[in-house]
Design a protein around this motif. Sequence first.
Motif, PDB file in Angstrom:
ATOM      1  N   ARG A  19      42.707  44.622  39.663  1.00  0.00           N
ATOM      2  CA  ARG A  19      43.938  44.174  38.344  1.00  0.00           C
ATOM      3  C   ARG A  19      43.271  42.153  38.077  1.00  0.00           C
ATOM      4  N   THR A  20      42.788  41.880  39.131  1.00  0.00           N
ATOM      5  CA  THR A  20      42.936  40.054  39.737  1.00  0.00           C
ATOM      6  C   THR A  20      41.189  40.161  39.286  1.00  0.00           C
ATOM      7  N   MET A  21      40.490  41.060  39.273  1.00  0.00           N
ATOM      8  CA  MET A  21      39.322  40.729  38.328  1.00  0.00           C
ATOM      9  C   MET A  21      39.339  40.904  37.431  1.00  0.00           C
ATOM     10  N   LEU A  22      39.910  41.125  36.762  1.00  0.00           N
ATOM     11  CA  LEU A  22      39.739  41.657  35.075  1.00  0.00           C
ATOM     12  C   LEU A  22      40.789  40.835  34.670  1.00  0.00           C
ATOM     13  N   ASP A  23      41.502  40.115  35.040  1.00  0.00           N
ATOM     14  CA  ASP A  23      42.030  39.026  34.993  1.00  0.00           C
ATOM     15  C   ASP A  23      41.111  37.723  34.054  1.00  0.00           C
ATOM     16  N   TYR A  24      40.485  37.484  35.180  1.00  0.00           N
ATOM     17  CA  TYR A  24      39.119  36.484  35.327  1.00  0.00           C
ATOM     18  C   TYR A  24      38.459  36.736  33.739  1.00  0.00           C
ATOM     19  N   VAL A  25      38.117  38.129  34.062  1.00  0.00           N
ATOM     20  CA  VAL A  25      36.971  38.295  33.336  1.00  0.00           C
ATOM     21  C   VAL A  25      37.257  38.260  31.413  1.00  0.00           C
ATOM     22  N   VAL A  26      39.140  38.884  31.472  1.00  0.00           N
ATOM     23  CA  VAL A  26      39.667  37.980  30.142  1.00  0.00           C
ATOM     24  C   VAL A  26      39.644  36.748  29.885  1.00  0.00           C
ATOM     25  N   LYS A  27      39.637  36.230  30.758  1.00  0.00           N
ATOM     26  CA  LYS A  27      40.090  34.286  30.015  1.00  0.00           C
ATOM     27  C   LYS A  27      38.231  33.987  30.204  1.00  0.00           C
ATOM     28  N   LEU A  28      37.344  34.264  31.148  1.00  0.00           N
ATOM     29  CA  LEU A  28      36.521  34.358  30.625  1.00  0.00           C
ATOM     30  C   LEU A  28      35.603  34.408  29.361  1.00  0.00           C
ATOM     31  N   THR A  29      36.324  35.748  29.108  1.00  0.00           N
ATOM     32  CA  THR A  29      35.979  36.068  27.408  1.00  0.00           C
ATOM     33  C   THR A  29      36.395  35.695  25.905  1.00  0.00           C
TER      34      THR A  29
END
Length: 78
Positions: A19-29
């Motif tokens: 979930r932490t990884m996906l939070d970061y990836v969504v923000k990056l995207t």
Amino acid sequence: MVEALKKDYRTAPISEQDRTMLDYVVKLTKDATKCSPEDHSRLRAAGFDDRGILQITLIASWFNYINRVADALGVGRD
């Protein structure tokens, strides 16, 4: 699992690390300029080292890039 992730990854039955990884990836995207050292600290706290953070960033960025290229060229459109 796939349906739960499509619906909302934040409520899907995944690990807190994922979930932490996906939070970061969504923000990056959405806007990579908003990624900050605090985001990297959260990833480290979740168990990712610098190499893992780099890999996450590179993979997400590459997918974003290649999708934009494909969209601009009309790849996959009828």
